[in-house]
Design a protein around this motif. Structure first.
Motif, PDB file in Angstrom:
ATOM      1  N   VAL A 158       0.847  -1.115   0.088  1.00 12.39           N
ATOM      2  CA  VAL A 158       0.044   0.087   0.002  1.00 12.39           C
ATOM      3  C   VAL A 158       0.979   1.243  -0.026  1.00 12.39           C
ATOM      4  O   VAL A 158       1.892   1.242   0.737  1.00 12.39           O
ATOM      5  CB  VAL A 158      -1.005   0.190   1.164  1.00 12.39           C
ATOM      6  N   GLY A 159       0.453   2.323  -0.812  1.00 16.45           N
ATOM      7  CA  GLY A 159       1.477   3.434  -0.937  1.00 16.45           C
ATOM      8  C   GLY A 159       1.006   4.373  -1.795  1.00 16.45           C
ATOM      9  O   GLY A 159      -0.292   4.197  -2.609  1.00 16.45           O
ATOM     10  N   LYS A 160       1.633   5.268  -2.094  1.00 14.66           N
ATOM     11  CA  LYS A 160       1.616   6.410  -3.188  1.00 14.66           C
ATOM     12  C   LYS A 160       1.718   5.517  -4.569  1.00 14.66           C
ATOM     13  O   LYS A 160       2.628   4.623  -4.706  1.00 14.66           O
ATOM     14  CB  LYS A 160       2.473   7.338  -3.313  1.00 14.66           C
ATOM     15  N   ARG A 161       0.857   6.004  -5.501  1.00 10.46           N
ATOM     16  CA  ARG A 161       0.838   5.391  -6.877  1.00 10.46           C
ATOM     17  C   ARG A 161       2.386   5.248  -7.538  1.00 10.46           C
ATOM     18  O   ARG A 161       2.889   4.262  -8.246  1.00 10.46           O
ATOM     19  CB  ARG A 161      -0.012   5.874  -7.740  1.00 10.46           C
ATOM     20  N   THR A 162       3.075   6.239  -7.236  1.00 16.68           N
ATOM     21  CA  THR A 162       4.535   6.548  -7.621  1.00 16.68           C
ATOM     22  C   THR A 162       5.373   5.484  -7.191  1.00 16.68           C
ATOM     23  O   THR A 162       6.241   4.816  -7.616  1.00 16.68           O
ATOM     24  CB  THR A 162       5.106   7.862  -7.434  1.00 16.68           C
TER      25      THR A 162
END
Length: 400
Positions: free
Chosen positions: A37-41
């Motif tokens: 899970v995280g930023k799309r980048t």
């Protein structure tokens, strides 16, 4: 390679004690589990068999209804009419209504009939966003009948995209023919039902109704001792209509939850906080019974008692089949913030079931149970009166 990668979304992880918001987020899923899970980048370098763009929608954990009485026969619409005419909960029970009437209708229904009726209710909760639903027994009132209801609760989830958590509501009501044999009845439950349920492995926990019209703290404590002896955690319907010191009793036995709690006092709240016992708030019953005394939410906040929210779906006092309406009611009737109410049907509901290690928040290693909401703000989940449900419901990593 991952199975799925969800992108272009705003995520409320409910990790770290708050909403845990991730803007422009992404969620990687493999084998039914969340792997990243995280930023799309941050996830751009990972490959997946399917990439799903969510158009900026909000993603929350799948909703968890941690208190229902879903398996029962018939309805009690006639009692609803009596209540509207002014009859009290106690008066209806004394007239042969209440739990006893549902017990009769449940006994008269075949397994197929009970499963058919209950499955319709289950699917309504699923459409509302539930990916895990607790189901209590309690409408059997003897060993064989209670075990039957536990088995039916387990069968209810088979073939459905939902996790069903069966709870043995061992002391729910005193059968009419046992009114002069209370001690004998409690002994039958303690000495026969609890060992049988434990041996068959069909109950995740043991519950009871501690109230003046139900069972005394002393009777409930006998039950809790037997449950502990057989390795079963406990829960308790406590302080709904009066203060029987049930919350303190639940806390002494490290109960997963104490539920209702309209008459909870500071001593009970402190005991729950020390024991890690979750407060399960049930606005549907408060609404249907037209109660005036609300659970002491400020007291629970003061002592940092986790608050869960549930439908309490049952035929007599909370015929509620909408988890989003329960969220709205928790806000409008009890004064929870939208964040508290959503946490109440995600991470805190998972805690109330002893399942927070696997569900209730969006984190690597947890089951990929998710809801995708096409709303501008998460506050809308507590704002709309009966929001139909999520735009997308993901159970065990797959759309359902």
């Amino acid at each position: 390679m991952w199975d799925r990668l969800l992108v272009d979304c705003r995520i409320a992880t409910f990790e770290g004690g708050g909403l845990g918001i991730v803007e422009n987020g992404a969620i990687g899923i493999a084998d039914g589990k969340i792997v990243r899970v995280g930023k799309r980048t941050e996830l751009a370098g990972f490959r997946a068999r399917e990439v799903v763009a969510l158009g900026g929608a909000w993603v929350t954990p799948g909703l968890i209804d941690c208190h229902t009485h879903l398996v029962f026969g018939g309805t009690r619409a006639d009692e609803h009419a009596m209540r509207r005419a002014g009859a009290s909960y106690e008066e209806i029970a004394a007239a042969g209504g209440g739990i006893a009437s549902t017990v009769k209708r449940t006994a008269a229904a075949s397994d197929e009939q009970l499963l058919g009726q209950s499955r319709r209710r289950l699917r309504a909760l699923m459409r509302g966003g539930c990916t895990t639903i607790e189901v209590k027994s309690g409408y059997g009132l003897d060993t064989d009948s209670e075990l039957r209801l536990l088995r039916l609760a387990a069968q209810l989830g088979e073939g459905e995209a939902v996790s069903v958590v069966p709870t043995l509501l061992a002391l729910h009501a005193l059968p009419p023919d046992q009114r002069d044999r209370r001690a004998h009845y409690v002994s039958e439950i303690v000495d026969k039902l609890i060992p049988a349920a434990a041996e068959q492995g069909i109950a995740t926990s043991v519950d009871a109704f501690c109230e003046g019209m139900a069972f005394t703290p002393e009777e409930v404590e006998r039950l809790f001792k037997a449950a502990a002896h057989h390795g079963l955690p406990v829960r308790l319907h406590a302080e709904q209509l009066s203060n029987q010191r049930g919350a303190e009793l639940a806390a002494r036995y490290r109960a997963l939850s104490a539920d209702h709690l309209e008459h909870l006092d500071q001593t009970g709240a402190k005991a729950m906080a020390a024991a890690g016992t979750v407060a399960v708030l049930l606005p549907g019953a408060f609404y249907a019974l037209q109660e005036q005394r609300k659970p002491p939410v400020d007291l629970l906040r003061k002592h940092q008692v986790p608050m869960a929210v549930a439908t309490d779906c049952n035929p007599g006092t909370s015929p509620l089949l909408s988890p989003t309406l329960a969220i709205n009611m928790a806000c409008t009737l009890f004064g929870l913030t939208p964040e508290e109410a959503i946490a109440g049907m995600t991470i805190n509901a998972a805690r109330a079931l002893g399942l927070a290690h696997n569900i209730g928040s969006i984190a690597a290693g947890k089951q990929a149970d998710l809801c995708v909401w096409e709303v501008e703000s998460l506050a809308e989940l507590g704002y709309w009166i009966g929001l139909p449900g999520p735009a997308r419901r993901i159970y065990n990593g797959a759309d359902s």
